[in-house]
Design a protein around this motif. Structure first.
Motif, PDB file in Angstrom:
ATOM      1  N   PHE A   1      42.927 110.577 -96.266  1.00  0.00           N
ATOM      2  CA  PHE A   1      44.335 110.192 -96.132  1.00  0.00           C
ATOM      3  C   PHE A   1      44.519 109.236 -94.961  1.00  0.00           C
ATOM      4  CE2 PHE A   1      48.804 110.992 -94.825  1.00  0.00           C
ATOM      5  CZ  PHE A   1      49.420 110.633 -96.022  1.00  0.00           C
ATOM      6  N   ALA A   2      43.758 109.440 -93.893  1.00  0.00           N
ATOM      7  CA  ALA A   2      43.836 108.539 -92.739  1.00  0.00           C
ATOM      8  C   ALA A   2      43.428 107.124 -93.120  1.00  0.00           C
ATOM      9  CB  ALA A   2      42.942 109.066 -91.616  1.00  0.00           C
ATOM     10  N   GLU A   3      42.414 106.986 -93.944  1.00  0.00           N
ATOM     11  CA  GLU A   3      41.974 105.656 -94.366  1.00  0.00           C
ATOM     12  C   GLU A   3      43.074 104.949 -95.151  1.00  0.00           C
ATOM     13  OE1 GLU A   3      38.385 106.251 -96.527  1.00  0.00           O
ATOM     14  OE2 GLU A   3      37.182 106.740 -94.749  1.00  0.00           O
ATOM     15  N   ARG A   4      43.739 105.677 -96.028  1.00  0.00           N
ATOM     16  CA  ARG A   4      44.840 105.082 -96.794  1.00  0.00           C
ATOM     17  C   ARG A   4      46.000 104.710 -95.873  1.00  0.00           C
ATOM     18  NH1 ARG A   4      45.234 105.769-102.414  1.00  0.00           N
ATOM     19  NH2 ARG A   4      43.543 106.950-103.385  1.00  0.00           N
ATOM     20  N   ALA A   5      46.354 105.629 -94.989  1.00  0.00           N
ATOM     21  CA  ALA A   5      47.488 105.387 -94.099  1.00  0.00           C
ATOM     22  C   ALA A   5      47.214 104.204 -93.176  1.00  0.00           C
ATOM     23  CB  ALA A   5      47.800 106.645 -93.292  1.00  0.00           C
ATOM     24  N   ASP A   6      46.012 104.141 -92.619  1.00  0.00           N
ATOM     25  CA  ASP A   6      45.661 103.041 -91.737  1.00  0.00           C
ATOM     26  C   ASP A   6      45.689 101.710 -92.482  1.00  0.00           C
ATOM     27  OD1 ASP A   6      45.431 104.480 -89.425  1.00  0.00           O
ATOM     28  OD2 ASP A   6      43.311 104.031 -89.080  1.00  0.00           O
ATOM     29  N   ASP A   7      45.245 101.720 -93.720  1.00  0.00           N
ATOM     30  CA  ASP A   7      45.260 100.483 -94.495  1.00  0.00           C
ATOM     31  C   ASP A   7      46.688  99.994 -94.702  1.00  0.00           C
ATOM     32  OD1 ASP A   7      43.264  98.757 -96.190  1.00  0.00           O
ATOM     33  OD2 ASP A   7      45.038  98.997 -97.436  1.00  0.00           O
ATOM     34  N   ARG A   8      47.612 100.907 -94.938  1.00  0.00           N
ATOM     35  CA  ARG A   8      49.012 100.519 -95.146  1.00  0.00           C
ATOM     36  C   ARG A   8      49.646 100.050 -93.841  1.00  0.00           C
ATOM     37  NH1 ARG A   8      51.162 104.806 -99.825  1.00  0.00           N
ATOM     38  NH2 ARG A   8      49.465 104.314-101.282  1.00  0.00           N
ATOM     39  N   THR A   9      49.318 100.701 -92.741  1.00  0.00           N
ATOM     40  CA  THR A   9      49.825 100.251 -91.447  1.00  0.00           C
ATOM     41  C   THR A   9      49.254  98.887 -91.098  1.00  0.00           C
ATOM     42  OG1 THR A   9      50.018 102.544 -90.674  1.00  0.00           O
ATOM     43  CG2 THR A   9      50.011 100.817 -88.999  1.00  0.00           C
TER      44      THR A   9
ATOM     45  N   ALA B   1      55.657 100.566 -86.633  1.00  0.00           N
ATOM     46  CA  ALA B   1      55.783  99.607 -85.529  1.00  0.00           C
ATOM     47  C   ALA B   1      54.707  99.736 -84.448  1.00  0.00           C
ATOM     48  CB  ALA B   1      57.176  99.697 -84.912  1.00  0.00           C
ATOM     49  N   PRO B   2      54.326 100.940 -84.006  1.00  0.00           N
ATOM     50  CA  PRO B   2      53.274 101.009 -82.981  1.00  0.00           C
ATOM     51  C   PRO B   2      51.965 100.360 -83.435  1.00  0.00           C
ATOM     52  CG  PRO B   2      54.452 103.081 -83.083  1.00  0.00           C
ATOM     53  CD  PRO B   2      54.919 102.272 -84.256  1.00  0.00           C
ATOM     54  N   GLY B   3      51.624 100.491 -84.717  1.00  0.00           N
ATOM     55  CA  GLY B   3      50.433  99.835 -85.229  1.00  0.00           C
ATOM     56  C   GLY B   3      50.565  98.329 -85.228  1.00  0.00           C
ATOM     57  N   VAL B   4      51.773  97.829 -85.492  1.00  0.00           N
ATOM     58  CA  VAL B   4      52.022  96.387 -85.440  1.00  0.00           C
ATOM     59  C   VAL B   4      51.823  95.886 -84.009  1.00  0.00           C
ATOM     60  CG1 VAL B   4      53.732  94.571 -85.786  1.00  0.00           C
ATOM     61  CG2 VAL B   4      53.611  96.489 -87.390  1.00  0.00           C
ATOM     62  N   VAL B   5      52.350  96.630 -83.051  1.00  0.00           N
ATOM     63  CA  VAL B   5      52.197  96.247 -81.641  1.00  0.00           C
ATOM     64  C   VAL B   5      50.724  96.255 -81.243  1.00  0.00           C
ATOM     65  CG1 VAL B   5      52.750  96.889 -79.261  1.00  0.00           C
ATOM     66  CG2 VAL B   5      54.500  97.066 -81.046  1.00  0.00           C
TER      67      VAL B   5
ATOM     68  N   ALA C   1      64.316 106.645 -85.140  1.00  0.00           N
ATOM     69  CA  ALA C   1      63.976 107.679 -86.122  1.00  0.00           C
ATOM     70  C   ALA C   1      62.542 107.525 -86.606  1.00  0.00           C
ATOM     71  CB  ALA C   1      64.950 107.652 -87.294  1.00  0.00           C
ATOM     72  N   GLY C   2      61.631 107.306 -85.670  1.00  0.00           N
ATOM     73  CA  GLY C   2      60.219 107.203 -86.011  1.00  0.00           C
ATOM     74  C   GLY C   2      59.450 108.392 -85.489  1.00  0.00           C
ATOM     75  N   GLY C   3      58.115 108.241 -85.445  1.00  0.00           N
ATOM     76  CA  GLY C   3      57.315 109.340 -84.935  1.00  0.00           C
ATOM     77  C   GLY C   3      55.836 109.095 -85.113  1.00  0.00           C
ATOM     78  N   ALA C   4      55.043 109.964 -84.528  1.00  0.00           N
ATOM     79  CA  ALA C   4      53.590 109.937 -84.647  1.00  0.00           C
ATOM     80  C   ALA C   4      53.137 111.055 -85.580  1.00  0.00           C
ATOM     81  CB  ALA C   4      52.951 110.090 -83.268  1.00  0.00           C
ATOM     82  N   ASN C   5      51.890 110.932 -86.049  1.00  0.00           N
ATOM     83  CA  ASN C   5      51.273 111.871 -86.982  1.00  0.00           C
ATOM     84  C   ASN C   5      51.933 111.768 -88.359  1.00  0.00           C
ATOM     85  OD1 ASN C   5      49.961 113.864 -88.386  1.00  0.00           O
ATOM     86  ND2 ASN C   5      50.330 115.494 -86.891  1.00  0.00           N
ATOM     87  N   ALA C   6      51.608 110.676 -89.056  1.00  0.00           N
ATOM     88  CA  ALA C   6      52.212 110.418 -90.363  1.00  0.00           C
ATOM     89  C   ALA C   6      51.821 111.458 -91.401  1.00  0.00           C
ATOM     90  CB  ALA C   6      51.823 109.019 -90.849  1.00  0.00           C
ATOM     91  N   ALA C   7      50.695 112.138 -91.196  1.00  0.00           N
ATOM     92  CA  ALA C   7      50.319 113.195 -92.137  1.00  0.00           C
ATOM     93  C   ALA C   7      51.344 114.321 -92.102  1.00  0.00           C
ATOM     94  CB  ALA C   7      48.926 113.719 -91.812  1.00  0.00           C
TER      95      ALA C   7
ATOM     96  N   ALA D   1      42.809 108.402 -88.006  1.00  0.00           N
ATOM     97  CA  ALA D   1      43.938 107.484 -88.221  1.00  0.00           C
ATOM     98  C   ALA D   1      44.165 106.663 -86.959  1.00  0.00           C
ATOM     99  CB  ALA D   1      45.188 108.257 -88.607  1.00  0.00           C
ATOM    100  N   THR D   2      43.337 105.657 -86.728  1.00  0.00           N
ATOM    101  CA  THR D   2      43.375 104.938 -85.455  1.00  0.00           C
ATOM    102  C   THR D   2      44.615 104.076 -85.289  1.00  0.00           C
ATOM    103  OG1 THR D   2      42.196 102.964 -86.263  1.00  0.00           O
ATOM    104  CG2 THR D   2      40.860 104.840 -85.513  1.00  0.00           C
ATOM    105  N   LEU D   3      45.349 103.803 -86.384  1.00  0.00           N
ATOM    106  CA  LEU D   3      46.544 102.968 -86.290  1.00  0.00           C
ATOM    107  C   LEU D   3      47.829 103.782 -86.305  1.00  0.00           C
ATOM    108  CD1 LEU D   3      45.515  99.991 -88.608  1.00  0.00           C
ATOM    109  CD2 LEU D   3      45.182 100.275 -86.145  1.00  0.00           C
ATOM    110  N   ASP D   4      47.716 105.089 -86.414  1.00  0.00           N
ATOM    111  CA  ASP D   4      48.889 105.951 -86.271  1.00  0.00           C
ATOM    112  C   ASP D   4      49.435 105.800 -84.856  1.00  0.00           C
ATOM    113  OD1 ASP D   4      50.296 108.637 -85.607  1.00  0.00           O
ATOM    114  OD2 ASP D   4      49.994 108.769 -87.766  1.00  0.00           O
TER     115      ASP D   4
END
Length: 425
Positions: free
Chosen positions: A221-229, A267-271, A285-291, A331-334
């Motif tokens: 799931f981290a690989e998918r999430a990081d790819d989307r970020t 946004a943090p991944g964009v930065v 209204a954001g947050g960390a740990n997308a899982a 998830a290094t981009l979370d």
């Protein structure tokens, strides 16, 4: 009704037992995040990077971006114009890509969001230099397209203060808010790169089944999430570069990024892609740990539906804890990890709701904790409202937030103070 002392003690004892059970339950499903080491960003590959000198290409489309309309791809549907846009990227890649058939490039799947150009009689250019941009990239073989529609909305003043990036809520909702926000920033001297929504596959539907192998499932799931970020970060990076070529006054000017809901999670991944370029970061209204957010979000289950979870093992609490631990380890981009990439001089404002269950408040608190661990003390406003009420109030507070963006030396917010940051039951 009178209550004797013995009964009072029994009630107090019951409350203590319940409190212990609640704490024990959450301890069993939420991983010990303080034990997870911080990882540097790992950026996924895209096809033809060397030929394109980048992760993809920016195309300019005809028409006013505010007249484009979104289209959510149904089950068994495909994204429109995928072959056309893929061909334009392949043409840019040159001889290496000549043998690739654009028609064979896989289009976005179910629940992805794409945009359609307005009808011919609506197809007119923006009145103040607005342009519609499209960032296109290809996943490596088997080739699959991903697209991000964006608006370039230049400042309406003679002087330019910088470039503001707006990453909206999931599905770009509500568009009127972000258009109004952009107009206010433009009137202050900011040019704006406004994403019409997240990248097209951000909401593409997937299913995750956890049955005794939570840590490995978390890694996947981290690989998918990081790819989307990462795709969002690539789109902003290339879009900003394109805009700087149109107006070279922006090359050395500061950037601000404003992320809302799903956009604030990204946004943090964009930065982290270009941390030295961002002077100001606004997370609403954001947050960390997308899982954890994806599992607990009421909006995910009811409206977004980009991922469904099934915990099928005998010990679901343990499986969830293992799943989240596996996710955070990879998830290094979370935002959990991306916060450590922020420039130390970056100003951060966090606005959240203590009864938010669409993006649970605990995830916003975790984001703040991670920023503090990275040496950044964000300004914060926490209000006793839910997700919808928080967004309804933004129409009244956007000018005050933009005032704060305008003044890098400001240490005070005009926004009314929030309550003590704490989660509600």
């Amino acid at each position: 009704m009178e209550v004797d002392e013995g009964q009072s003690q029994r009630i107090l004892g019951m409350k203590r037992v319940i409190a212990v059970l609640v704490v024990t339950f959450w301890a069993s499903v939420v991983p010990a995040t303080q034990d997870v080491p911080t990882h540097a960003p790992v950026w996924p590959e895209r096809a033809f990077e060397s030929e394109l000198d980048g992760k993809g290409v920016v195309l300019e489309l005809s028409g006013d971006p505010r007249r484009y309309r979104s289209f959510q791809i149904p089950v068994f549907g495909d994204g429109p114009n995928a072959a056309e846009h893929a061909q334009r990227l392949l043409d840019r890649a040159g001889q290496t890509a000549f043998e690739v058939d654009a028609a064979s490039v896989r289009a976005e799947g179910a629940n992805s969001l794409v945009f359609r150009a307005p009808p011919a009689d609506w197809m007119r250019d923006g009145e103040n230099g607005e342009r519609t941009l499209l960032f296109v990239s290809l996943q490596p073989e088997p080739y699959a397209i991903e697209r991000t529609w964006m608006a370039y909305e230049p400042a309406t003043t003679d002087d330019i203060d910088g470039l503001a990036i707006i990453v909206p809520g999931t599905f770009g909702y509500p568009p009127e808010l972000y258009e109004k926000w952009s107009d206010d920033l433009r009137s202050r001297g900011w040019s704006v790169l406004r994403l019409l929504s997240q990248p097209s596959r951000f909401t593409e539907r997937i299913s995750v089944r956890i049955d005794g192998d939570g840590r490995e499932q978390g890694r996947g799931f981290a690989e998918r999430a990081d790819d989307r970020t990462a795709e969002c970060a690539f789109a902003v990076e290339h879009g900003a570069r394109f805009i700087e070529q149109l107006d070279n006054r922006l090359v050395d000017k500061p950037r601000a990024i404003l992320g809302f809901s799903g956009g604030a999670i990204l946004a943090p991944g964009v930065v982290a892609r270009e941390p030295d370029r961002y002077q100001t970061v606004i997370l609403v209204a954001g947050g960390a740990n997308a899982a954890s957010i994806s599992i607990d979000s009421t909006f995910m289950a009811r409206f977004i539906r980009s991922v469904s979870f099934e915990f099928a093992g005998d010990d679901q609490a343990a499986d969830r804890a293992a799943f989240e631990a596996g996710y955070l380890e990879h998830a290094t981009l979370d935002g959990f990890h991306a916060a450590a990439s922020f420039d130390q001089n970056t100003r951060v404002l966090v606005v959240d709701g203590t009864v938010d269950r669409a993006v649970p408040f605990v995830s916003s608190q975790l984001m703040v904790d991670r920023l503090r661990a990275a040496g950044i003390e964000p300004d914060r406003r926490s209000y006793p409202v839910n997700h919808v009420m928080l967004f309804m109030a933004l129409n009244e507070s956007l000018q005050q937030i933009n005032d704060w963006i305008d003044d890098p030396n400001s240490t005070e917010l005009a926004l009314p103070p929030g309550e003590e940051a704490r989660a509600r039951p």
